[in-house]
Design an enzyme around this catalytic site. Structure first.
Site, PDB file in Angstrom:
ATOM      1  N   ASP A 131      44.681 107.364  -0.198  1.00  0.00           N
ATOM      2  CA  ASP A 131      45.792 107.702  -1.406  1.00  0.00           C
ATOM      3  C   ASP A 131      44.842 108.199  -2.541  1.00  0.00           C
ATOM      4  O   ASP A 131      45.309 109.049  -3.087  1.00  0.00           O
ATOM      5  CB  ASP A 131      46.650 106.444  -2.035  1.00  0.00           C
ATOM      6  N   HIS A 132      43.555 107.506  -2.782  1.00  0.00           N
ATOM      7  CA  HIS A 132      42.935 107.760  -3.849  1.00  0.00           C
ATOM      8  C   HIS A 132      42.055 109.087  -3.945  1.00  0.00           C
ATOM      9  O   HIS A 132      41.860 109.910  -4.897  1.00  0.00           O
ATOM     10  CB  HIS A 132      41.686 106.845  -4.387  1.00  0.00           C
ATOM     11  N   ASP A 190      41.526  97.166  -5.065  1.00  0.00           N
ATOM     12  CA  ASP A 190      42.159  97.901  -6.205  1.00  0.00           C
ATOM     13  C   ASP A 190      42.737  97.030  -7.263  1.00  0.00           C
ATOM     14  O   ASP A 190      43.401  95.898  -6.834  1.00  0.00           O
ATOM     15  CB  ASP A 190      43.192  98.599  -5.450  1.00  0.00           C
ATOM     16  N   ARG A 243      47.701 102.976 -16.715  1.00  0.00           N
ATOM     17  CA  ARG A 243      46.384 103.129 -17.413  1.00  0.00           C
ATOM     18  C   ARG A 243      46.208 104.378 -18.259  1.00  0.00           C
ATOM     19  O   ARG A 243      46.494 105.245 -17.548  1.00  0.00           O
ATOM     20  CB  ARG A 243      45.171 102.803 -16.649  1.00  0.00           C
ATOM     21  N   SER A 299      34.283  96.045 -13.837  1.00  0.00           N
ATOM     22  CA  SER A 299      34.938  95.601 -12.388  1.00  0.00           C
ATOM     23  C   SER A 299      34.016  95.052 -11.312  1.00  0.00           C
ATOM     24  O   SER A 299      32.829  94.732 -11.795  1.00  0.00           O
ATOM     25  CB  SER A 299      34.842  97.366 -11.756  1.00  0.00           C
ATOM     26  N   ARG A 306      32.908  95.944  -8.615  1.00  0.00           N
ATOM     27  CA  ARG A 306      32.483  96.989  -7.624  1.00  0.00           C
ATOM     28  C   ARG A 306      31.207  96.447  -7.228  1.00  0.00           C
ATOM     29  O   ARG A 306      30.098  96.136  -7.811  1.00  0.00           O
ATOM     30  CB  ARG A 306      32.317  98.162  -7.801  1.00  0.00           C
TER      31      ARG A 306
HETATM   32  S1  SF4 Z   1      47.340 102.324 -10.406  1.00  0.00           S
HETATM   33 FE1  SF4 Z   1      45.590 102.718  -8.844  1.00  0.00          FE
HETATM   34  S2  SF4 Z   1      46.535 102.744  -6.896  1.00  0.00           S
HETATM   35 FE2  SF4 Z   1      48.332 103.199  -8.646  1.00  0.00          FE
HETATM   36  S3  SF4 Z   1      48.722 105.263  -8.477  1.00  0.00           S
HETATM   37 FE3  SF4 Z   1      47.177 104.643 -10.006  1.00  0.00          FE
HETATM   38  S4  SF4 Z   1      45.317 105.087  -8.980  1.00  0.00           S
HETATM   39 FE4  SF4 Z   1      46.757 104.883  -7.296  1.00  0.00          FE
END
Ligand code: SF4
Length: 757
Positions: free
Chosen positions: A95-96, A160, A448, A643, A645
């Site tokens: 997805d990313h 994530d 975000r 994070s 990571r």
């Molecule tokens: S919050 Fe993270 S997982 Fe959800 S759509 Fe945005 S980037 Fe993708």
């Protein structure tokens, strides 16, 4: 098909006796979070009354989910563990890495070309290790998890930060780094400080323009981006029960913006209905049989202030829509005050783009409510005044939104439907006519809105609101538009008022049979050889780090003495470097390039003691490694915050850094360094930081007696030959010392190959 039903059945079968045991040991009424956490202690027989916010505890979650950017390094590490399959069910979601540019079809085609080798690698490792693989276009990790994998009372981790989305289905779901995922995939306990618990009682009922999104927008404002740190947020009350399952998921998803470990709702009717609608009646039946274990005890709800570490109450009947931002998700403004706040803060009020969808807000309820606003607008001859984009969370959602006519409504006002992927939410957005300096405003229903996150432009003022409010603002073109009170002028010059949105929690005609984009793994033994092309710059097999040679560290040149804040972003930058997440050698080219050198106040410019000249941090680190000496890094407070990571710990190990000596560590980074075999030490006396000079050589002695609570001696040899000595401390326990000796935690796991303890 119900995924992993045997695992879910086995969990519920044991739940009753486990809760009984927990009650005996704790002897007090239990919150829901405690019931779930204590029923996942690892190993089972280690349950004792752990203190919230104090004790570090090993857990064994029920499953692991990984998205394509973070899965690469997690799986490359897991491959070194020498296991044949994962210890718990796991899934990977593409997805990313999909860029949103020209619409779903073209964008998926182009992602397939750009990321071909990454997708092929992930697909083949999933097959080999029995991991479910969701192809590009199948959907966004958290939406797919909610639709297919989450179950009430379960516990999962995901690589994530918005993994907590599954709390909408009553699951403790926590975002972690890849190294944590490897622990669980390999069958080791996963360590977490036992969280504190914030109880939030929702009373009343939402109505009109207010939605579940507004609850979390308000809470983000109340708690701020730090207020949830180290806590689980547990929701309850009649207001909570009045919300749809997907509305609950939105709240849990965006709860990550408060820093919370995760958020959770108790099992209820809405969850039952969602499970049945998504083809999981058997799971709903099992949960119903265990319903007493899937909510907090009545005594807790009766006296919440006694049993939660912090307690809040929100009356949904009084809640108005919120718009949060710009630049931070906790700047919460009720819509009725937006005009005043925008003027006061000089926010640009002309909105250029409205974006709805993402993993946070693309449920049937969200889409149908936004579509109802558009339908009403069309009937009143209104037009869109901004660009408008829609990012469905999954193919399941996209296909029913198409079937039920919602996407057509969006297209009628110029809406563009992007692929079922992250796209604009993670900066994978080729914004039309992008100008990287222009001051402008956009509004979205994602979670975000930090500077540069959506389009890379630091001057884009990004605001967050519910999909229905975003849609209303698209029709007005103004950030200050309040659909509850304000009028719009239609294409005939008439004044009109938008009707309140209406929507349905679940599709009346069901979800239907959709080609989901799921690739079932071929479980078992070496079914497929993993291939990485020679010379690939995206992927690289890892090789085990060498074991400790049994000697003290002597004469390590100082690599960098970092000044001030040094987060994981300073240590291992994101942005351009994201594409190297599966290539340790290439991504190590960003090591500490954001850290400020104490001696010249510059970034990425440090003294090379071998040549006397100044050069970049990664370059000099390599030179020290290749000369055989290795090097040492020094830092200040809360080193490695941010994070989880693991690249920030793997890179120094790869570049030959042997010790990181700081005033204090962010705990996760400290653990990551230990896992990778780098020695994290803390000054016993913080003022000793001042003794370190730019051209020092550093000895770390006492390693022969390395033990929990022991101190190690640091000796500085200055360039004039003088020496200074002081003590350092560490936080290793006995098993972590074994990681150090073996060269990494993974080297230990490999030793227990396929024991699957
Ligand atoms: S919050 Fe993270 S997982 Fe959800 S759509 Fe945005 S980037 Fe993708």
């Amino acid at each position: 098909m119900i995924f992993d039903i045997e695992m879910i059945e086995s969990f519920y079968k044991k739940l009753d006796s486990r809760i009984l045991e927990i009650r005996k040991r704790l002897n007090h009424p239990l919150t829901l979070s405690e019931k779930i956490l204590f029923s996942h202690i690892y190993p089972e027989n280690k349950t004792k009354p752990y203190s919230r916010g104090v004790d570090y505890v090993d857990f064994m979650p029920d499953r692991v989910a990984m998205q394509d950017a973070t899965a690469q390094m997690a799986i490359l590490q897991f491959m070194m563990a020498g296991k044949e399959t994962t210890f718990v069910p796991a899934s990977v979601h593409c997805d990313h890495l999909t860029l949103a540019q020209s619409g779903a079809v073209a964008d998926l085609k182009s992602a397939g070309i750009t990321n071909k080798e990454v997708y092929e690698f992930l697909s083949s490792v999933c097959n080999k290790y029995g991991i479910g693989f969701w192809k590009p276009g199948a959907g966004i990790i958290h939406q797919i998890v909610l639709e297919n994998y989450a179950f009430p009372g379960g516990m999962m981790i995901g690589t994530d930060s918005h993994t907590p989305n599954a709390g909408g289905l009553g699951m403790i779901a926590i975002g972690v780094g890849g190294a944590d995922a490897v622990d669980v995939l390999a069958g080791m306990g996963w360590e977490l400080k036992f969280p504190k618990i914030i109880g939030i009682k929702l009373t009343g009922k939402l109505s009109g323009w207010s939605s579940a999104k507004d609850i979390i927008l308000k809470i983000s404002g109340l708690l701020t981006v730090k207020g949830g740190t180290g806590n689980i947020i547990e929701y309850f009350g009649e207001g909570a029960e009045s919300l749809s399952c997907t509305g609950k998921a939105t709240i849990c998803n965006m709860g990550a913006e408060t820093g919370a470990t995760c958020s959770i709702f108790g099992f209820d009717k809405a969850m039952t209905e969602y499970l049945i609608a998504t083809g999981r009646k058997d799971v709903a039946d099992l949960a119903l049989k265990n319903i007493d274990h899937l909510t907090a005890d009545k005594d807790v709800y009766a006296d919440p202030e006694r049993y939660y570490d912090k307690y809040l109450e929100i009356n949904l009947s009084e809640l108005e829509p919120y718009i949060n931002g710009p630049f931070t998700p906790d700047l919460a403004t009720p819509i009725s005050r937006m005009k005043e706040e925008a003027v006061k803060n000089n926010w640009p009020v002309d909105v250029e783009v409205g974006l709805i969808g993402s993993c946070t807000n693309s449920s049937y309820e969200d889409i149908s409510r936004a579509a109802s606003v558009v339908k009403n607008a069309l009937s009143q001859k209104l037009v869109a005044r901004t660009e408008f984009t829609i990012t469905p969370g999954s193919e399941q959602i996209r296909s029913i939104a198409e079937r039920d006519g919602f996407l057509d409504l969006f297209r009628k006002i110029g809406g563009e439907v992007f692929a079922n992927a992250c796209g604009p939410c993670i900066g994978q957005w080729a914004r039309k006519d992008a100008d990287n300096k222009k001051v402008n405003t956009i509004i979205h229903s994602f979670n975000r809105n930090f500077s540069k996150r959506a389009d890379g432009n630091p001057n884009t003022h990004t605001f967050v609101a519910s999909p229905e409010i975003v849609t209303a603002i698209v029709l007005s073109g103004k950030l200050t538009f309040n659909p509850i009170t304000d009028i719009l002028i239609n294409s005939e010059g008439k004044e009109v008022i938008l009707e309140e949105p209406t929507g349905l929690e679940l599709p009346p005609e069901g979800f239907g049979n959709v080609e989901s984009g799921y690739q079932k793994p071929v479980h078992g033994k070496n079914v497929e050889k993993i291939i990485i092309a020679t010379g690939s710059d995206r992927l690289q097999f890892l090789t085990p780090f060498k074991a400790w040679d049994g000697h003290d560290f002597l004469s390590l040149p100082l690599l960098i003495k970092a000044k001030g804040k040094c987060t994981t972003d300073h240590i291992s930058m994101a942005g351009f470097w994201l594409k190297y997440r599966g290539h340790l050698e290439n991504i190590s080219g960003n090591y500490m390039i954001g850290a400020v050198n104490y001696f010249n106040d510059q970034t990425n410019s440090i003294l090379n003691q071998l040549t006397g000249s100044y050069d970049t941090v990664p370059h000099i680190a390599r030179a020290y490694r290749d000369s055989g000496s290795g090097s040492a890094v020094v830092g200040e407070e809360n080193f490695g915050e941010g994070s989880s990571r693991e690249h920030a710990a793997m890179e120094p190990r790869f570049l030959g850094v042997k010790v990181v000596l700081v005033k204090s560590f962010a705990r996760i980074h400290e653990t990551n360094l230990k896992k990778q075999g780098v020695l994290p030490l803390t000054f016993l006396n913080k003022d000793d930081y001042n003794k370190i000079k730019e051209d020092d050589k550093i000895d770390i002695t006492g390693l022969a007696n390395f033990a929990p609570e022991s101190q190690l001696t640091v000796t500085l040899t200055h360039s004039d030959g003088t020496k200074e000595k002081f003590q350092s401390i560490h936080s290793y326990n006995e098993s972590q010392i074994e990681w150090f000796k073996a060269g990494s935690a993974l080297n230990i796991i490999r030793k227990s190959k396929n024991k699957n303890v």
